[in-house]
Design a protein around this motif. Structure first.
Motif, PDB file in Angstrom:
ATOM      1  N   PHE A 177      28.187  -3.852  -9.538  1.00  0.00           N
ATOM      2  CA  PHE A 177      28.469  -2.685  -8.583  1.00  0.00           C
ATOM      3  C   PHE A 177      27.472  -2.712  -7.521  1.00  0.00           C
ATOM      4  N   GLY A 178      27.722  -3.199  -6.538  1.00  0.00           N
ATOM      5  CA  GLY A 178      26.652  -3.140  -5.439  1.00  0.00           C
ATOM      6  C   GLY A 178      25.575  -4.377  -6.006  1.00  0.00           C
ATOM      7  N   SER A 179      24.229  -3.717  -5.979  1.00  0.00           N
ATOM      8  CA  SER A 179      23.281  -4.865  -6.574  1.00  0.00           C
ATOM      9  C   SER A 179      23.239  -4.837  -8.097  1.00  0.00           C
ATOM     10  N   VAL A 180      23.667  -3.899  -8.616  1.00  0.00           N
ATOM     11  CA  VAL A 180      23.697  -3.758 -10.121  1.00  0.00           C
ATOM     12  C   VAL A 180      24.651  -4.700 -10.865  1.00  0.00           C
ATOM     13  N   THR A 181      24.069  -5.636 -11.759  1.00  0.00           N
ATOM     14  CA  THR A 181      25.026  -6.334 -12.502  1.00  0.00           C
ATOM     15  C   THR A 181      25.308  -5.649 -13.699  1.00  0.00           C
ATOM     16  N   ALA A 182      26.749  -5.133 -14.055  1.00  0.00           N
ATOM     17  CA  ALA A 182      27.185  -4.581 -15.255  1.00  0.00           C
ATOM     18  C   ALA A 182      27.509  -5.590 -16.173  1.00  0.00           C
ATOM     19  N   GLY A 204      23.095   2.137 -19.607  1.00  0.00           N
ATOM     20  CA  GLY A 204      23.190   1.193 -18.266  1.00  0.00           C
ATOM     21  C   GLY A 204      23.200  -0.118 -18.963  1.00  0.00           C
ATOM     22  N   ALA A 205      23.292  -0.409 -20.217  1.00  0.00           N
ATOM     23  CA  ALA A 205      23.185  -1.849 -20.518  1.00  0.00           C
ATOM     24  C   ALA A 205      24.608  -2.434 -20.468  1.00  0.00           C
ATOM     25  N   GLY A 206      25.693  -1.701 -20.136  1.00  0.00           N
ATOM     26  CA  GLY A 206      27.044  -2.563 -19.785  1.00  0.00           C
ATOM     27  C   GLY A 206      28.183  -2.462 -21.127  1.00  0.00           C
ATOM     28  N   LYS A 207      28.000  -1.471 -21.807  1.00  0.00           N
ATOM     29  CA  LYS A 207      28.802  -1.202 -22.998  1.00  0.00           C
ATOM     30  C   LYS A 207      30.060  -0.464 -22.439  1.00  0.00           C
ATOM     31  N   THR A 208      29.924   0.312 -21.536  1.00  0.00           N
ATOM     32  CA  THR A 208      30.958   1.132 -21.375  1.00  0.00           C
ATOM     33  C   THR A 208      31.958   0.279 -20.125  1.00  0.00           C
ATOM     34  N   THR A 209      31.021  -0.433 -19.373  1.00  0.00           N
ATOM     35  CA  THR A 209      31.752  -1.395 -18.429  1.00  0.00           C
ATOM     36  C   THR A 209      32.492  -2.313 -19.084  1.00  0.00           C
ATOM     37  N   TYR A 241      40.346  -0.199 -16.623  1.00  0.00           N
ATOM     38  CA  TYR A 241      39.848   0.697 -15.772  1.00  0.00           C
ATOM     39  C   TYR A 241      39.062   0.142 -14.517  1.00  0.00           C
ATOM     40  N   VAL A 242      38.560  -1.075 -14.781  1.00  0.00           N
ATOM     41  CA  VAL A 242      37.621  -1.809 -13.883  1.00  0.00           C
ATOM     42  C   VAL A 242      37.994  -3.259 -13.890  1.00  0.00           C
ATOM     43  N   LYS A 243      38.381  -3.720 -12.603  1.00  0.00           N
ATOM     44  CA  LYS A 243      38.784  -5.120 -12.667  1.00  0.00           C
ATOM     45  C   LYS A 243      37.249  -5.881 -12.649  1.00  0.00           C
ATOM     46  N   PRO A 244      37.190  -6.700 -13.225  1.00  0.00           N
ATOM     47  CA  PRO A 244      36.187  -7.973 -13.234  1.00  0.00           C
ATOM     48  C   PRO A 244      36.285  -8.493 -12.055  1.00  0.00           C
ATOM     49  N   ASP A 245      34.996  -9.087 -11.709  1.00  0.00           N
ATOM     50  CA  ASP A 245      34.664  -9.751 -10.379  1.00  0.00           C
ATOM     51  C   ASP A 245      35.360 -11.360 -10.634  1.00  0.00           C
ATOM     52  N   ARG A 251      30.586  -6.185 -37.505  1.00  0.00           N
ATOM     53  CA  ARG A 251      30.234  -7.289 -36.430  1.00  0.00           C
ATOM     54  C   ARG A 251      29.400  -6.348 -35.417  1.00  0.00           C
ATOM     55  N   VAL A 252      28.282  -6.711 -34.766  1.00  0.00           N
ATOM     56  CA  VAL A 252      27.889  -5.874 -33.626  1.00  0.00           C
ATOM     57  C   VAL A 252      27.559  -6.816 -32.381  1.00  0.00           C
ATOM     58  N   LEU A 253      27.767  -6.238 -31.369  1.00  0.00           N
ATOM     59  CA  LEU A 253      27.508  -7.020 -29.906  1.00  0.00           C
ATOM     60  C   LEU A 253      26.314  -5.750 -29.473  1.00  0.00           C
ATOM     61  N   ALA A 254      25.471  -6.470 -29.111  1.00  0.00           N
ATOM     62  CA  ALA A 254      24.065  -5.949 -28.435  1.00  0.00           C
ATOM     63  C   ALA A 254      24.158  -6.142 -27.036  1.00  0.00           C
ATOM     64  N   PHE A 255      24.394  -5.169 -26.080  1.00  0.00           N
ATOM     65  CA  PHE A 255      24.308  -5.364 -24.792  1.00  0.00           C
ATOM     66  C   PHE A 255      22.930  -4.934 -24.128  1.00  0.00           C
ATOM     67  N   TYR A 256      22.346  -5.908 -23.276  1.00  0.00           N
ATOM     68  CA  TYR A 256      21.166  -5.438 -22.617  1.00  0.00           C
ATOM     69  C   TYR A 256      21.351  -5.884 -20.966  1.00  0.00           C
ATOM     70  N   ASP A 257      21.000  -5.282 -20.134  1.00  0.00           N
ATOM     71  CA  ASP A 257      20.996  -5.661 -18.904  1.00  0.00           C
ATOM     72  C   ASP A 257      22.420  -6.463 -18.208  1.00  0.00           C
ATOM     73  N   GLY A 258      23.320  -5.925 -18.802  1.00  0.00           N
ATOM     74  CA  GLY A 258      24.683  -6.354 -18.453  1.00  0.00           C
ATOM     75  C   GLY A 258      25.423  -7.712 -19.090  1.00  0.00           C
ATOM     76  N   ARG A 259      24.263  -8.418 -20.290  1.00  0.00           N
ATOM     77  CA  ARG A 259      24.262  -9.639 -20.915  1.00  0.00           C
ATOM     78  C   ARG A 259      24.446  -8.822 -22.523  1.00  0.00           C
ATOM     79  N   ILE A 260      25.172 -10.029 -23.189  1.00  0.00           N
ATOM     80  CA  ILE A 260      25.139  -9.715 -24.518  1.00  0.00           C
ATOM     81  C   ILE A 260      23.905 -10.498 -25.282  1.00  0.00           C
ATOM     82  N   ILE A 261      23.076  -9.997 -25.863  1.00  0.00           N
ATOM     83  CA  ILE A 261      21.869 -10.638 -26.350  1.00  0.00           C
ATOM     84  C   ILE A 261      21.932 -10.979 -27.712  1.00  0.00           C
ATOM     85  N   ALA A 262      22.790 -10.326 -28.721  1.00  0.00           N
ATOM     86  CA  ALA A 262      23.120 -10.532 -29.958  1.00  0.00           C
ATOM     87  C   ALA A 262      24.428 -10.361 -30.368  1.00  0.00           C
TER      88      ALA A 262
END
Lengths: 320, 247
Positions: free
Chosen positions: B14-19, B40-45, B53-57, B214-225
């Motif tokens: 979204f603009g300069s923010v990578t979701a 803002g980690a990217g879970k809801t995105t 609801y949102v189309k991926p780039d 199972r758990v997906l951990a999001f941080y800064d638009g990435r899955i870190i675990a």
């Protein structure tokens, strides 16, 4: 109190009562009721749109299309039967509504309202310039027949037309009442409340709005055709914004909760206008304004809201 | 077991923010996944992308090997991808029963007939749903008059009327009193059929530990675990960036 059989019984009883009332009331009063019914039908269509959260300022377009559809069928097609004329008027408006609806269904709030108004004013402008359709003077119509019956006297004609209008109104009101209580009727209210959830349940909001708009056009057309054969005249003023404004007035006064409230509101407006223009010929618009102000202040949910409150109170006292 | 949902190399800005940055996830049928991360980690995105609801780039989303990338919410719902919302999306002027009637009517087609009323069969279906979600007491109450926790349950009950293959719950316990969170999740999980795949966004790690397989951990638009709850919650990066429990 809302099962289809109970509603049908109430409708039949209403029809009988209206028929008797027409015999008792003076002719001018009966005629006023017919015009109120015609406008009530168009306003009922508007209520269908309001139930899905939108407001049209262009319902006059379909009122006009219905009137011209019926009138031209009489003048050019030689058809005199009131039922055929009204159905033709409804059909013309239905087709027009079905063509316009998908284009408008993507718009909301003031954009939807002004677009409908613009289309209505376009039709008004075009009809004013169309000399072959009578231009701004419009066209005069002949008295109609009713399923082969041609009234002999003017009193008979007024009562026949009144009876015909009553049948039409009760049939349309019955259909709308059953629809309001149906799952599809609830879906309209759901669209009004939350479009996102409707889409996330797998339904198309545009489809709901288009269908409601088309049904509203049909009712507007029937009302316009009834008005045309009642006043024996059609002219472009039927599509003018003030005509649409009257339907908005009736819809606001009635609210969107009750079908009978729409006709009650239409009758009130017609009588207030009639008496105001007789006794305050230079200030009747002001009396209408005062009436509208009062209705918004004291009846925010319209007459329908008042009726529903009464009904709930009655049900509450029965339980207690 | 084959994957019911596959998200491949999905990106969204979204603009300069990578979701969402190069998101890859494969979900098996009937799996229960917890999605964690700070605001803002990217879970809801992620939920919004999967539900249309949102189309991926860029990137691809497969539902049972069929490409559903960029499909509209209503077509995805018809395919069996259903969701609830962080702020419950309900019909506020209608009663609980009417909300369910609309949902069931859309699911079984009765909502498209102009005169189909709520018949005995539909009443029964409404009662069953109310029973499953312990909502019978609120049957005839207007939604706008109900508390947040009840609305959350109704939002989920409405979503399951479509008999979903995948159900995405966006923060089902947010706004619910701490002592009621487990009760709410117990009701939800017991109300769902066992073969439904559930992905839920959650901030409460106790809830995640108990209800996720199972758990997906999001941080800064990435899955870190991406692992079982215990492993993810003990992951040093997760503890540093998400749970804030790093030693």
């Amino acid at each position: 109190m809302s099962s289809p059989s109970v509603i049908s019984f109430v409708a039949a009883l209403t029809l009988v009562m209206l028929a008797v009332l027409g015999k008792v009331l003076p002719g001018w009063c009966v005629f006023l009721l017919v015009t109120a019914f015609a406008k009530g039908l168009a306003a009922l269509g508007l209520v269908l749109i309001i139930r899905s959260g939108l407001l049209s300022f262009g319902q006059g377009l379909f009122y006009c299309a219905g009137g011209y559809g019926a009138g031209l069928l009489m003048l050019w097609g030689g058809v005199n039967d009131a039922m055929l004329l009204v159905l033709a008027g409804g059909f013309v408006s239905l087709v027009l509504g079905a063509v316009i609806a998908p284009l408008l269904a993507g718009y909301r709030s003031i954009f939807f309202a002004t677009l409908t108004l613009a289309l209505s004013m376009l039709a008004h402008g075009a009809l004013t310039k169309a000399d072959f359709l009578g231009g701004s003077d419009g066209l005069n119509l002949r008295p109609p027949s009713f399923l082969g019956f041609q009234p002999a006297s003017s009193a008979e004609a007024v009562y026949s037309l009144y009876l015909f209008a009553c049948v039409l109104v009760v049939a349309c009101a019955l259909a709308c009442k059953v629809h309001f209580n149906s799952v599809r009727g609830l879906l309209s209210l759901a669209v009004r409340d939350n479009e996102i959830r409707v889409e996330y349940l797998g339904s198309s909001v545009k489809r709901v709005i288009s269908e409601n708009f088309t049904a509203a056009a049909f009712l507007g057309g029937i009302g316009g055709a009834l008005n045309a054969i009642a006043v024996a005249h059609i002219d472009p003023e039927l599509a003018f914004w003030t005509t649409s404004g009257e339907f908005v007035f009736v819809a606001i006064l009635s609210g969107y909760l009750s079908v009978s409230a729409v006709f009650a509101a239409s009758i009130m407006l017609e009588f207030i206008r009639s008496f105001s223009s007789q006794y305050f010929p230079n200030a009747w618009q002001m009396s209408l304004g005062i009436f509208m102000l009062a209705s918004i202040l004291f009846l925010p949910n319209g007459i329908g809201g008042l009726l529903q409150r009464r009904k709930k109170r009655l049900e509450g006292s029965k339980i207690a | 077991m084959t994957a019911i949902l596959e998200v491949k190399q999905v990106n969204k800005s979204f603009g300069s923010v990578t979701a969402a940055h190069d998101i890859n996830v494969s979900v098996k049928q009937s799996e229960r996944l917890g999605l964690i991360g700070t605001n803002g980690a990217g879970k809801t995105t992620f939920v919004n992308i999967v539900t249309g609801y949102v189309k991926p780039d860029s990137g691809t989303i497969l539902l049972q090997d069929r490409d559903i990338t960029g499909h509209a919410p209503r077509s995805l719902t018809r395919e069996g991808v259903c969701r609830s919302f962080q702020v419950p999306q309900l019909f506020l002027t209608l009663t609980t029963a009417q909300n369910l009637a609309v949902a069931l009517g859309i699911a079984n087609g009765r909502a498209y007939s102009p005169y189909a009323t709520i018949d005995a069969e539909m009443e029964q279906a409404i009662d069953n749903l109310l029973e499953r979600f312990r909502l019978a007491d609120y049957r005839e109450q207007i939604i706008s008059e109900l508390p947040g926790g009840v609305r959350k349950l109704i939002d989920i009950a409405v979503a399951v009327t479509r008999k979903p293959k995948i159900l995405l719950l966006d923060e089902p316990t947010s706004g619910v009193a701490a002592e009621q969170k487990f009760a709410l999740m117990d009701i939800v999980m017991s109300a769902l059929d066992n073969d439904v795949t559930v992905l839920f966004v959650e901030h409460d790690m106790d809830i995640v530990s108990r209800y996720a397989q199972r758990v997906l951990a999001f941080y800064d638009g990435r899955i870190i675990a991406d692992d079982v709850p215990k492993a993810v919650l003990e992951n040093e990066i997760v503890r540093t960036h998400i749970t804030g429990t790093a030693g």
